[in-house]
Design a protein around this motif. Structure first.
Motif, PDB file in Angstrom:
ATOM      1  N   ARG A   1       0.726  -1.329   0.011  1.00 24.09           N
ATOM      2  CA  ARG A   1      -0.011  -0.201  -0.249  1.00 24.09           C
ATOM      3  C   ARG A   1       0.799   1.215  -0.059  1.00 24.09           C
ATOM      4  O   ARG A   1       2.010   1.244   0.557  1.00 24.09           O
ATOM      5  N   THR A   2       0.361   2.367  -0.630  1.00 24.63           N
ATOM      6  CA  THR A   2       1.064   3.711  -0.694  1.00 24.63           C
ATOM      7  C   THR A   2       0.602   4.339   0.779  1.00 24.63           C
ATOM      8  O   THR A   2      -0.453   4.475   0.913  1.00 24.63           O
TER       9      THR A   2
ATOM     10  N   SER B   1      -0.236   9.788  -1.469  1.00 23.81           N
ATOM     11  CA  SER B   1      -0.274  10.070  -3.160  1.00 23.81           C
ATOM     12  C   SER B   1       1.095   9.981  -3.715  1.00 23.81           C
ATOM     13  O   SER B   1       1.717  10.882  -3.144  1.00 23.81           O
TER      14      SER B   1
ATOM     15  N   VAL C   1      -0.867   8.258  -8.134  1.00 25.43           N
ATOM     16  CA  VAL C   1      -1.185   6.876  -7.571  1.00 25.43           C
ATOM     17  C   VAL C   1      -1.927   7.317  -6.424  1.00 25.43           C
ATOM     18  O   VAL C   1      -1.205   8.125  -5.386  1.00 25.43           O
TER      19      VAL C   1
ATOM     20  N   ASN D   1      -2.998   5.112  -0.131  1.00 25.68           N
ATOM     21  CA  ASN D   1      -3.532   3.730   0.199  1.00 25.68           C
ATOM     22  C   ASN D   1      -3.840   2.682  -0.975  1.00 25.68           C
ATOM     23  O   ASN D   1      -4.667   1.862  -1.114  1.00 25.68           O
ATOM     24  N   SER D   2      -3.206   2.834  -1.983  1.00 26.92           N
ATOM     25  CA  SER D   2      -3.575   2.213  -3.369  1.00 26.92           C
ATOM     26  C   SER D   2      -2.696   0.999  -3.252  1.00 26.92           C
ATOM     27  O   SER D   2      -1.330   1.301  -2.504  1.00 26.92           O
TER      28      SER D   2
ATOM     29  N   TYR E   1       0.917  -0.158 -11.210  1.00 23.37           N
ATOM     30  CA  TYR E   1      -0.361   0.216 -10.847  1.00 23.37           C
ATOM     31  C   TYR E   1      -1.365   0.222 -11.768  1.00 23.37           C
ATOM     32  O   TYR E   1      -0.964   0.919 -12.727  1.00 23.37           O
ATOM     33  N   ASP E   2      -2.269  -0.281 -11.622  1.00 24.81           N
ATOM     34  CA  ASP E   2      -3.529  -0.029 -12.718  1.00 24.81           C
ATOM     35  C   ASP E   2      -2.938  -0.591 -13.995  1.00 24.81           C
ATOM     36  O   ASP E   2      -3.256   0.290 -15.070  1.00 24.81           O
TER      37      ASP E   2
END
Length: 93
Positions: free
Chosen positions: A35-36, A39, A52, A55-56, A73-74
């Motif tokens: 988790r990040t 941002s 990003v 909490n991603s 990411y994504d």
């Protein structure tokens, strides 16, 4: 006196090596999800990247030294600052 100086230099070198090993041991390992903590920008080139959110979940692909990871990411791959990753949140899936 020379022996004292050599001993001090050896002790300083040994403590520097311990610190570098400790910071490497705290690093997330490849293929972990983490988790990040805030941002961040996932840099896809030196001058651009994608945003990003905090909490991603990002997947760590490779360790890039003391400052960056290669991460996904994504569906997008790029470099992410290590300081943006919560090391304690990382796990294998």
């Amino acid at each position: 006196m020379r022996t004292l100086l050599r001993g001090a230099a050896s002790a300083a070198l040994a403590s520097a090596l311990v610190l570098s090993v400790a910071s490497g041991a705290e690093a997330a390992s490849p293929n972990q999800l983490c988790r990040t903590n805030s941002s961040a920008i996932l840099y896809t080139s030196p001058s651009s990247g994608i945003w990003v959110p905090q909490n991603s979940l990002v997947r760590i692909l490779d360790y890039r030294g003391p400052l960056h990871y290669l991460a996904r990411y994504d569906g997008t791959v790029g470099q992410l600052e290590r300081s943006r990753v919560i090391q304690e949140s990382c796990y294998h899936q």
